[in-house]
Design an enzyme around this catalytic site. Structure first.
Site, short mmCIF file in Angstrom:
data_model
loop_
_atom_site.label_atom_id
_atom_site.label_comp_id
_atom_site.label_asym_id
_atom_site.label_seq_id
_atom_site.Cartn_x
_atom_site.Cartn_y
_atom_site.Cartn_z
N GLY A 19 -21.46 7.60 7.42
CA GLY A 19 -21.13 6.55 6.47
C GLY A 19 -22.08 6.40 5.30
O GLY A 19 -21.98 5.42 4.55
N GLY A 56 -22.35 8.51 2.74
CA GLY A 56 -21.81 9.11 1.52
C GLY A 56 -22.11 10.59 1.38
O GLY A 56 -22.20 11.10 0.26
N LYS A 57 -22.25 11.28 2.51
CA LYS A 57 -22.52 12.73 2.45
C LYS A 57 -21.40 13.48 1.73
O LYS A 57 -21.65 14.31 0.86
CB LYS A 57 -22.67 13.30 3.87
CG LYS A 57 -23.86 12.80 4.64
CD LYS A 57 -23.98 13.50 5.98
CE LYS A 57 -22.78 13.27 6.88
NZ LYS A 57 -22.62 11.87 7.27
N THR A 58 -20.16 13.18 2.11
CA THR A 58 -19.03 13.92 1.54
C THR A 58 -18.88 13.65 0.05
O THR A 58 -18.68 14.58 -0.74
CB THR A 58 -17.72 13.55 2.27
OG1 THR A 58 -17.87 13.84 3.67
CG2 THR A 58 -16.55 14.34 1.73
N SER A 59 -19.00 12.40 -0.36
CA SER A 59 -18.90 12.07 -1.78
C SER A 59 -20.02 12.74 -2.58
O SER A 59 -19.78 13.31 -3.66
CB SER A 59 -18.96 10.56 -1.99
OG SER A 59 -17.86 9.92 -1.38
N ASP A 116 -17.64 19.03 9.64
CA ASP A 116 -17.46 17.80 10.43
C ASP A 116 -16.10 17.83 11.12
O ASP A 116 -15.07 17.96 10.45
CB ASP A 116 -17.55 16.59 9.49
CG ASP A 116 -17.59 15.26 10.23
OD1 ASP A 116 -17.26 15.23 11.43
OD2 ASP A 116 -17.94 14.25 9.60
N THR A 122 -11.45 5.93 2.47
CA THR A 122 -11.71 6.94 3.49
C THR A 122 -11.84 6.37 4.90
O THR A 122 -11.22 6.88 5.84
CB THR A 122 -12.96 7.76 3.12
OG1 THR A 122 -12.70 8.46 1.89
CG2 THR A 122 -13.30 8.77 4.20
#
Length: 584
Positions: A24, A26-29, A51, A507
């Site tokens: 949660g 913000g790794k993906t963003s 992931d 998300t």
């Protein structure tokens, strides 16, 4: 400790960029934004999610699979998901396929069954990961890995060493991989993959955190553990640093103060480090062409839409009352990383204990955040706490299985085979599952509240329950009663309550919806949804937080109308995640 605003223009980039951190944060963003930026500079970039609960599809607004796909509107950017199930099927066929016309059908069927467990899923995923790190061609200037939350990422990176130790000592070919899996053939590739990760000229680790205490503490632990594995080229990103607008707003003031306090009290590890910050944005736009706005300062446009009621006026007390009234014996908190599962599990357990119930609180998350949200030194006499620790579970399982074999009078050669089987890296997953089933069995005598690992890994645990049971029966000769009862117990709606947590954002809600669908296919249905940390529910007047709150209302209404009958919507709270006082 030095704090600077991050902008990609001011940095240089290695070929491999590895994004990790607590769920949660913000790794993906962050990974996607950097990938889009580099592609915009004319680089060829591959963005890969490792992931199991990947939301890269949502962020890029396109379907993804194991094969790299060109991202529309961003020339030079490609993306893929390492889907564990798909990777496992490919791996299994590569192992079994050559023997289909050479061995009897029963032998082939046995091989397929032996290669159907979670360990095969884990190895198959690492195979794809390693192949990207060791590919001889230089088709891409940069390969960016968006990884699973910290605990499972560390497990993934530790696997090559564990497998190497096992292969060096294995003499019988025993393991849940199957004697013909050919794992030894991969040894060179794994060594090369580990070497690439440790090469500072080739690999940089981006450790992403939020400006809150638990996130920064986990970032420090992660940095030290990755450093011990040789991954010492590290960049620290603190995502979502809020600046108040200057209006008189208590929520905004508390929000900013809580962040600054967390940074001031950051672990000593960061004392000589630079923390690169990203601004807090009310809405993170999706679609690769929009993602680079993450590196800009937020813009605030007053939205004339008024706030309306942010959800049903139910509370955590109402939910706990329902758990008590329905006499549930097992309570699970589930959801994406970073949505507040651990805090909610601790709060529910504490409230049940305060009502006079004997309660056991445990976590199956390798990261184990319980100590950060509950005062272990001042527990209620009715509340006990534990952690399904993988190392302890493995040690107990190995000892018990070996002792039972000796008591059964097995021969020296049979015992040697069993000992080798128990040394397999796959055994840890089986041991954790058995420990999980034993904790669940405590529901015979007390209410058990279980804080689960982030979504994808919890699903793997549940999906492979039957295979784990078979492995334990194979290695020990019998199936413990706790394991026999586990699945029926989980699927019994009169005994077990699943609480599905999310944040009022795109998300987290979409991922929670997919989780609910996946659980439904196994006959499990959440009893309650908890929408956590809502600025809409806090009725803030700060322009930036108000803009975020108005956007939240869409997702709160979506959950209410489409996904859940019983909902708790919780306002943003500066004290969320603080240790619960449970003494009585």
């Amino acid at each position: 400790m030095n704090k600077k605003r991050f902008h990609p223009d001011h940095h240089t980039y290695t070929r491999y960029l590895f994004f990790t951190g607590k769920g949660g944060v913000g790794k993906t963003s962050s990974a996607s934004a950097l990938a889009a930026y580099l592609a915009g500079k004319g680089r060829q970039v591959l963005l890969v999610s490792t992931d199991p609960a990947s939301n890269l599809d949502d962020v890029l607004e396109m379907p993804l699979n194991n094969r790299a796909s060109a991202v529309p509107d961003v020339k030079g950017l490609y993306a893929s998901n390492i889907d564990p199930g798909e990777a496992a099927e490919t791996y299994k066929e590569a192992v079994v396929g050559p023997y289909r016309n050479l061995l009897p059908e029963t032998a082939v069927a046995q091989m397929e069954e032996q290669l159907s467990g979670a360990c095969t899923v884990e190895i198959a995923a690492f195979n794809e990961f390693a192949e990207l790190l060791t590919a001889p061609n230089e088709s891409y200037d940069h390969i960016i890995f968006d990884t699973a939350p910290t605990g499972h990422t560390l497990r993934l990176l530790e696997l090559p060493s564990a497998w190497d130790d096992f292969l060096q000592t294995s003499t019988h070919g025993a393991s849940c991989l199957g004697p013909l899996s050919g794992l030894a053939d991969k040894k060179t590739m794994y060594e090369q993959a580990v070497a690439q990760l440790a090469d500072a000229s080739r690999t940089t680790v981006y450790i992403v955190a939020r400006p809150d205490t638990s996130s920064l503490e986990e970032a420090a632990r992660t940095a030290e553990e990755l450093g011990s594995m040789g991954m010492r080229e590290q960049v620290f990103l603190v995502n979502g640093l809020f600046t108040p607008s200057g209006t008189e707003d208590a929520t905004a003031s508390l929000f900013a103060s809580a962040q600054q306090k967390a940074l001031q009290q950051a672990p000593d590890f960061f004392e000589d480090k630079t923390l690169w910050t990203l601004a807090y944005h009310a809405v993170i736009s999706t679609g690769a062409a929009c993602l680079t706005h993450l590196f800009d300062e937020p813009s605030v446009v007053e939205d004339p839409e008024p706030f309306h009621e942010a959800g049903p006026a139910t509370t955590v007390e109402d939910m706990v009352q329902d758990i008590e009234d329905q006499k549930y014996r097992l309570v699970f908190t589930m959801g994406k990383g970073g949505v507040g599962k651990t805090t909610m599990a601790a709060e529910v357990a504490s409230k049940l204990a305060a009502r006079g119930h004997a309660v056991h609180l445990t976590t199956t998350d390798p990261a184990d955040h319980l100590a950060g949200v509950i005062d272990l030194d001042n527990l209620s006499s009715l509340l006990t706490v534990s952690h399904v620790n993988p190392e302890e579970a493995l040690s107990d399982y190995q000892k018990t299985t070996k002792d039972e074999a000796i008591a059964a009078g097995v021969s020296a050669s049979e015992l040697s085979y069993i000992e080798e089987d128990l040394s397999s890296p796959c055994t840890e997953e089986i041991a954790v599952f058995q420990a999980f089933s034993e904790v669940a069995a405590r529901a015979d005598n007390e209410i058990v509240v279980i804080d689960t690992a982030p979504t994808g890994h919890t699903l793997l645990l549940l999906e492979h329950a039957e295979q784990y049971t078979k492995e334990i029966e194979r290695s020990s000769g019998h199936t413990p009663e706790a394991m026999k009862q586990l699945l029926p117990r989980l699927k019994n709606p009169d005994e077990t309550a699943f609480l599905l947590l999310t944040l009022p954002e795109t998300t987290p809600v979409l991922e929670a919806e997919r989780l609910q669908q996946d659980l439904g296919r196994t006959g499990i249905y959440p009893k309650w949804w908890v929408i956590n940390q809502s600025f809409a529910a806090a009725q803030t007047n700060d322009p930036l937080l108000r803009k975020k709150g108005i956007r939240e209302l869409f997702w709160i209404d979506y959950v209410k109308k489409n996904l859940a009958d019983k909902i708790v919507t919780l306002p943003w709270d500066a004290n969320a995640g603080k240790k619960a006082q449970t003494i009585s």
